[in-house]
Design an enzyme around this catalytic site. Structure first.
Site, PDB file in Angstrom:
ATOM      1  N   HIS A   1       0.872  -1.174   0.000  1.00 32.61           N
ATOM      2  CA  HIS A   1       0.000   0.000   0.000  1.00 32.61           C
ATOM      3  C   HIS A   1       0.916   1.234   0.000  1.00 32.61           C
ATOM      4  O   HIS A   1       2.008   1.185   0.569  1.00 32.61           O
ATOM      5  CB  HIS A   1      -0.829  -0.053   1.280  1.00 32.61           C
TER       6      HIS A   1
ATOM      7  N   ASP B   1       2.798  -4.818   7.995  1.00 30.87           N
ATOM      8  CA  ASP B   1       1.588  -4.014   7.897  1.00 30.87           C
ATOM      9  C   ASP B   1       0.393  -4.960   8.068  1.00 30.87           C
ATOM     10  O   ASP B   1       0.079  -5.746   7.183  1.00 30.87           O
ATOM     11  CB  ASP B   1       1.580  -3.327   6.525  1.00 30.87           C
TER      12      ASP B   1
ATOM     13  N   GLN C   1      -4.738  -5.279   6.898  1.00 31.42           N
ATOM     14  CA  GLN C   1      -5.743  -6.199   6.348  1.00 31.42           C
ATOM     15  C   GLN C   1      -5.778  -7.543   7.068  1.00 31.42           C
ATOM     16  O   GLN C   1      -6.748  -8.283   6.919  1.00 31.42           O
ATOM     17  CB  GLN C   1      -5.492  -6.440   4.848  1.00 31.42           C
TER      18      GLN C   1
ATOM     19  N   CYS D   1      -4.671   2.543  -3.759  1.00 32.94           N
ATOM     20  CA  CYS D   1      -3.420   3.021  -3.157  1.00 32.94           C
ATOM     21  C   CYS D   1      -2.269   2.056  -3.418  1.00 32.94           C
ATOM     22  O   CYS D   1      -1.369   1.898  -2.591  1.00 32.94           O
ATOM     23  CB  CYS D   1      -3.556   3.257  -1.654  1.00 32.94           C
TER      24      CYS D   1
ATOM     25  N   LYS E   1     -10.866  -0.669  10.155  1.00 34.10           N
ATOM     26  CA  LYS E   1     -11.080  -1.809   9.271  1.00 34.10           C
ATOM     27  C   LYS E   1     -11.519  -3.041  10.053  1.00 34.10           C
ATOM     28  O   LYS E   1     -11.690  -4.121   9.490  1.00 34.10           O
ATOM     29  CB  LYS E   1      -9.783  -2.128   8.509  1.00 34.10           C
TER      30      LYS E   1
HETATM   31  C1  LIG Z   1      -2.607  -3.009   3.412  1.00 31.39           C
HETATM   32  C2  LIG Z   1      -2.927  -1.638   3.911  1.00 31.39           C
HETATM   33  N1  LIG Z   1      -1.963  -0.917   4.487  1.00 31.39           N
HETATM   34  C3  LIG Z   1      -2.194   0.309   4.960  1.00 31.39           C
HETATM   35  C4  LIG Z   1      -3.432   0.909   4.871  1.00 31.39           C
HETATM   36  C5  LIG Z   1      -3.597   2.304   5.390  1.00 31.39           C
HETATM   37  O1  LIG Z   1      -4.416   2.313   6.498  1.00 31.39           O
HETATM   38  P1  LIG Z   1      -4.929   3.698   7.109  1.00 31.39           P
HETATM   39  O2  LIG Z   1      -5.491   4.473   5.955  1.00 31.39           O
HETATM   40  O3  LIG Z   1      -5.972   3.275   8.090  1.00 31.39           O
HETATM   41  O4  LIG Z   1      -3.779   4.382   7.746  1.00 31.39           O
HETATM   42  C6  LIG Z   1      -4.459   0.192   4.272  1.00 31.39           C
HETATM   43  C7  LIG Z   1      -5.820   0.737   4.141  1.00 31.39           C
HETATM   44  O5  LIG Z   1      -6.200   1.581   3.387  1.00 31.39           O
HETATM   45  C8  LIG Z   1      -4.207  -1.098   3.776  1.00 31.39           C
HETATM   46  O6  LIG Z   1      -5.153  -1.805   3.174  1.00 31.39           O
END
Ligand SMILES: Cc1ncc(COP(=O)(O)O)c(C=O)c1O
Lengths: 420, 149
Positions: A130, A207, A210, A373, A233
């Protein structure tokens, strides 16, 4: 224990009753919410916790000697204990509240990273990261004259482990890897990768944005050094998440932001910083949302993360099979539902994901369309974007059927391109 | 008529499936890339502007959704052969039609093909898709005029 699909459906029915929003009607159709990888819906217990805090014991934490401040502090700090149990942390002082995954990664990049990444070092990433687990490392690498190195994927979006074992080497200082892809659904072998990285003295950040919402995650078993996730999430409110880190690493890191709450004592010219975890929590924190996030975890714990995972594997397998029969569809990521989360990214030949998203919305179906993203991954896949349906505890096979039917309908609206 | 029928009426689908002026220009006066950060859609616009300020040729290479593709295709027809000044007026009118929240901005008779895109106004997220080619053209005209000087 094996569950029959009937068990799963009856439990899902009970769960749905806790989510008032699922009764919404969109364009005259019952909402089918399949955008859970972006953010999940919130059960009554979570919403009630927010209202209860604001109506009954709203106060700042850590400073008052009055009753409500004590109550707020106890509730706010108590959630650290809940999180510790949920991810099997060693100590509550390793649980740092953040705004979310993105902030957790930036925190590590700007504190640990600035001290530890040296010119010539390599930061190893997967191609499916991401933007939030990519851009902070790009900036750090540029600043420190370090290099980003990328792992390779096979044709089902799984990490090529042979290539990984050659790529992770003595130059590697950090491995930054998603536990579960928000596009491909791939569950990465974080434990094996962490072992490879540690064999070369590198540090590992995973990370969990998910993975934590959808499967049991044990930070000690995964063997990582840092782990980040977001509550929005996983049934919780927006604006709050967790950075978990190994105590000795966190202790050696400088603070991230400076101000109130993160200090032990302040003089005119200099200050002493607070101990963990408050060293990393400057300013009045997001008290209400942390407390409500605690309720989200309790909700998941009552279901049991094994049930959550089983439910999604069953739903995903069903959806992959059902959608797989549509003409002109390409589904990305691992073909076996056991190797992936409940995230299904796809394209239908001749139908732009943006158009699909709009037409499905007319049927009350919420999916995501775009690059999610993950622009570098889109480039690797050779597409501008994908459509993505993602499941959670309240989704049903009947909803998958609605999705499949609406996809056929979408093809008609756009002139039967897929069938040409 | 359902919302989708409205949005995907015949004209839009026709331009989507058979985009006009699709391609590249070898010695373009200006070549500009446009990106929609929301969905990652990209398009490349090629322009040939004559000494006396006429758009002699315009070509688009786009990979986008139906709205984006159709809008670019219709735009290319609307500005082909026009003076730079007139093209800028057309862009202004089109943007007004998409963005004016107070009232329905009428189109001049020679622009009535663009009427098909009016329905997009009701879908705020898609307005960006419709505007991408037009904003890219605006950049392209600026570049072409700068190149001439
Ligand atoms: C794999 C992953 N990493 C990071 C994020 C970023 O999370 P957040 O926007 O809650 O900081 C997301 C979600 O959009 C994600 O799916």
């Amino acid at each position: 224990m094996a569950q029959t699909s009937k068990d799963i459906d009856s439990k899902t029915g009970e769960i749905r009753a806790d989510f008032a929003i699922l009764d919404r009607v969109i364009h005259g159709k019952k909402l089918v919410y399949l955008d859970n990888a972006a953010t999940s819906q919130k059960p009554k217990a979570v919403v009630d916790a927010l209202v209860d805090y604001y109506n009954n014991y709203n106060a700042n934490v850590h400073r008052g000697i009055h009753t409500m401040s004590e109550e707020a502090t106890a509730a706010y700090e108590g959630v650290r204990e809940t999180i510790k149990g949920f991810i099997n942390a060693v100590d509550t002082c390793e649980v740092i509240y953040t705004r979310g995954t993105t902030e957790g990664i930036n925190l590590v990049a700007q504190t640990w990273g600035r001290i530890n990444i040296l010119p010539g070092d390599e930061i190893v990433l997967s191609p499916m990261e991401h933007h939030s687990n990519l851009v902070p490392w790009q900036v750090l690498a540029a600043e420190r004259d370090a290099r980003l190195v990328f792992l390779k994927l096979d044709d089902q979006g799984r990490i090529d482990m042979e290539h990984a074992s050659a790529t992770i080497n003595a130059k590697t200082k950090l491995l930054a890897i998603s536990h579960m892809s928000n596009v491909l659904g791939t569950i990465n072998p974080v434990k094996e990768l962490a072992q490879m990285a540690h064999a070369h003295g590198a540090v590992v950040i995973a990370d969990g944005a998910q993975s934590v919402p959808h499967m049991a995650c044990d930070v000690q078993d995964l063997g990582v050094d840092f782990f980040v996730f977001s509550f929005h999430k996983m049934l919780g409110p927006t604006g709050v998440g967790v950075l978990w880190g190994k105590k000795q690493l966190l202790e050696a890191m400088p603070p991230y932001q400076y101000g109130g709450d993160m200090i032990a004592s302040v003089q005119r010219e200099k200050s002493r910083y607070n101990q963990l975890p408050w060293k990393f929590e400057a300013g009045t924190p997001n008290v209400a949302d942390v407390i409500a996030a605690g309720k989200a975890i309790e909700y998941l714990q009552t279901l049991g993360m094994d049930w959550v995972r089983d439910h999604e594997v069953e739903l995903t397998a069903y959806a992959m099979q059902k959608l797989g029969t549509l003409k002109g569809i390409e589904i990305y990521g691992p073909r076996d539902a056991k190797e992936r989360g409940g995230v299904i990214s796809f394209n239908i030949k001749g139908l732009h994901p943006h158009d699909l998203g709009q037409i499905l919305n007319e049927s009350g179906i919420a999916i995501r369309a775009g690059h999610h993203c993950c622009q570098p991954l889109m480039k690797d896949l050779g597409v501008m974007g994908t459509a993505r349906a993602s499941f959670y505890i309240y989704n049903t096979k009947a909803e998958v059927d609605v999705l499949a039917a609406a996809l056929c309908e979408a093809d008609k609206v756009l002139g039967n391109v897929a069938l040409r | 008529m359902s919302l989708s029928d409205d949005l995907y009426r015949e004209t839009i689908l026709d331009h989507y499936h058979n985009p006009r002026n699709n391609g590249t220009i070898d010695d373009a006066t200006a070549k500009i890339e446009g990106v929609n950060p929301l969905c990652g859609d990209e398009l490349t616009l090629y322009l040939n502007v004559s000494e006396d300020g006429k758009i002699q040729d315009v070509k688009l290479q786009a990979h986008g959704c139906s709205i984006n593709m159709a809008s670019g295709s219709m735009m290319s027809e609307a500005v082909m052969g026009q003076s730079v000044e007139r093209a800028k007026e057309i862009i202004e009118t089109f943007k007004e039609m998409m963005l004016n929240k107070e009232q329905d901005v009428p189109l001049e008779d020679d622009l009535e093909d663009l009427e098909a895109l009016r329905g997009v106004k009701k879908y705020p997220v898609r307005i960006k898709c419709a505007l991408l080619p037009w904003n890219t053209l605006l950049d392209g005209l600026a570049e072409a005029c700068a190149a001439k000087k």
